[in-house]
Scaffold this motif. Structure first.
Motif, PDB file in Angstrom:
ATOM      1  N   UNK A 178       0.853  -1.008  -0.020  1.00  0.00           N
ATOM      2  CA  UNK A 178       0.040   0.050   0.092  1.00  0.00           C
ATOM      3  C   UNK A 178       0.904   1.373  -0.081  1.00  0.00           C
ATOM      4  N   UNK A 179       1.877   1.502   0.800  1.00  0.00           N
ATOM      5  CA  UNK A 179       2.785   2.183   0.883  1.00  0.00           C
ATOM      6  C   UNK A 179       3.748   2.805  -0.574  1.00  0.00           C
ATOM      7  N   UNK A 180       3.837   1.616  -1.013  1.00  0.00           N
ATOM      8  CA  UNK A 180       4.777   1.740  -2.409  1.00  0.00           C
ATOM      9  C   UNK A 180       3.657   2.317  -3.640  1.00  0.00           C
ATOM     10  N   UNK A 181       2.540   1.856  -3.287  1.00  0.00           N
ATOM     11  CA  UNK A 181       1.284   2.456  -4.497  1.00  0.00           C
ATOM     12  C   UNK A 181       1.042   3.953  -4.213  1.00  0.00           C
ATOM     13  N   UNK A 182       0.994   4.272  -2.956  1.00  0.00           N
ATOM     14  CA  UNK A 182       0.832   5.544  -2.284  1.00  0.00           C
ATOM     15  C   UNK A 182       1.881   6.507  -2.830  1.00  0.00           C
ATOM     16  N   UNK A 183       2.992   5.858  -2.539  1.00  0.00           N
ATOM     17  CA  UNK A 183       4.254   7.025  -2.944  1.00  0.00           C
ATOM     18  C   UNK A 183       4.802   6.514  -4.482  1.00  0.00           C
ATOM     19  N   UNK A 184       3.940   6.392  -5.191  1.00  0.00           N
ATOM     20  CA  UNK A 184       4.291   6.107  -6.507  1.00  0.00           C
ATOM     21  C   UNK A 184       5.087   6.848  -7.365  1.00  0.00           C
ATOM     22  N   UNK A 185       4.631   8.175  -7.168  1.00  0.00           N
ATOM     23  CA  UNK A 185       4.885   9.407  -7.765  1.00  0.00           C
ATOM     24  C   UNK A 185       6.271   9.765  -7.581  1.00  0.00           C
ATOM     25  N   UNK A 186       7.056   9.278  -6.467  1.00  0.00           N
ATOM     26  CA  UNK A 186       8.491   9.757  -5.773  1.00  0.00           C
ATOM     27  C   UNK A 186       9.466   9.330  -7.125  1.00  0.00           C
ATOM     28  N   UNK A 187      10.488  10.057  -7.577  1.00  0.00           N
ATOM     29  CA  UNK A 187      11.286   9.636  -8.525  1.00  0.00           C
ATOM     30  C   UNK A 187      12.210   8.780  -8.226  1.00  0.00           C
ATOM     31  N   UNK A 188      12.511   8.079  -9.393  1.00  0.00           N
ATOM     32  CA  UNK A 188      13.777   7.041  -8.903  1.00  0.00           C
ATOM     33  C   UNK A 188      13.395   5.953  -8.050  1.00  0.00           C
ATOM     34  N   UNK A 246      11.783   5.784  -5.367  1.00  0.00           N
ATOM     35  CA  UNK A 246      11.996   5.908  -4.191  1.00  0.00           C
ATOM     36  C   UNK A 246      10.887   5.423  -3.366  1.00  0.00           C
ATOM     37  N   UNK A 247       9.647   5.250  -3.915  1.00  0.00           N
ATOM     38  CA  UNK A 247       8.485   4.469  -3.343  1.00  0.00           C
ATOM     39  C   UNK A 247       8.680   3.072  -2.644  1.00  0.00           C
ATOM     40  N   UNK A 248       9.928   2.502  -3.192  1.00  0.00           N
ATOM     41  CA  UNK A 248      10.180   1.219  -2.842  1.00  0.00           C
ATOM     42  C   UNK A 248      10.850   1.267  -1.357  1.00  0.00           C
ATOM     43  N   UNK A 249      12.010   2.349  -1.304  1.00  0.00           N
ATOM     44  CA  UNK A 249      12.540   2.401  -0.262  1.00  0.00           C
ATOM     45  C   UNK A 249      11.467   3.017   0.995  1.00  0.00           C
ATOM     46  N   UNK A 250      10.645   3.947   0.604  1.00  0.00           N
ATOM     47  CA  UNK A 250       9.801   4.380   1.509  1.00  0.00           C
ATOM     48  C   UNK A 250       8.876   3.312   2.069  1.00  0.00           C
ATOM     49  N   UNK A 251       8.310   2.724   1.023  1.00  0.00           N
ATOM     50  CA  UNK A 251       7.570   1.289   1.635  1.00  0.00           C
ATOM     51  C   UNK A 251       8.123   0.428   2.834  1.00  0.00           C
TER      52      UNK A 251
END
Length: 237
Positions: free
Chosen positions: A193-203, A205-210
């Protein structure tokens, strides 16, 4: 014990060959040269980190983003290392680093299941080391053989087959098989869910954030779902 470890690992390694083959294909399909793909397979030897780093390399992401992503994906090896510390502290540092390169997820699980406690005698140490090296060598040979096959066949396979995505699907199947408890399943859902929510991050980075969000929330939840031992009674006298 070497052949015991190799035999037990062989049955599992056969199932991992699809993952290693698709990882090799994914590297070539992402635009990497054969030399780059071969070096990455030999030097990195971590399927999940490779699959996470490949799209970042293809997108021209900064080096720190690629390294941070690979580090987050492989954080589990920090836990493995802490667990194995008492097993291998008798070895020189260089040999411990060398052993760490070859030790993977499955070999760690098989090893600690067979030997729940560190060796106490030199004979036990030799037996444990022989078993671990048997599993490590078997796993490394299976992985590298199929990974190289995927690398060298990658250019010959038509792009319409979509095999560059198959490695991700193989990794997803492995991840789902590890969700054996409610907390693990919840952590996977939170990360997704976090990866999808932060999908707009460049490079990507949604993976790291998730990963960061899932780890933080599950650490908080673990204290609530894990029962605390009853307080000890204080004797009077």
């Amino acid at each position: 014990m070497f052949w015991v470890g190799a035999r037990e690992m062989a049955g599992i390694s056969v199932g991992l060959t699809a993952w290693s083959f698709m990882t090799g294909v994914a590297m070539i399909k992402s635009g990497m040269s054969i030399t780059e793909a071969v070096l990455m397979s030999l030097l990195v030897f971590a399927g999940s980190a490779q699959l996470a780093a490949i799209p970042l390399i293809a997108a021209g992401a900064p080096l720190w983003v690629i390294l941070a992503t690979a580090f987050c994906v492989n954080l589990r090896f920090v836990v493995f290392s802490l667990h194995l510390r008492d097993y291998f502290m008798f070895l020189p540092r260089l040999k411990r680093l060398y052993l760490g390169y070859f030790t993977g997820d499955v070999t760690y699980v098989l090893y600690t299941r067979r030997f729940p406690k560190p060796a106490e005698t030199e004979t036990q140490r030799r037996a444990q080391m022989a078993y671990l090296w048997g599993g490590n060598v078997c796993n490394w040979l299976f992985w590298q053989t199929l990974s190289m096959l995927g690398i060298f066949l990658g250019n010959a396979l038509p792009a319409s087959w979509g095999l560059e995505f198959a490695g991700t699907l193989a990794l997803l199947a492995v991840a789902c098989s590890l969700a054996t408890t409610r907390l693990r399943a919840l952590s996977a859902l939170i990360a997704a869910a976090a990866a999808v929510a932060a999908f707009g991050l460049p490079y990507r980075l949604n993976i790291v954030s998730a990963i960061a969000v899932a780890v933080a929330l599950c650490l908080l939840l673990e204290h609530k779902v894990t029962p605390r031992p009853p307080p000890k009674e204080i004797g009077h006298g």
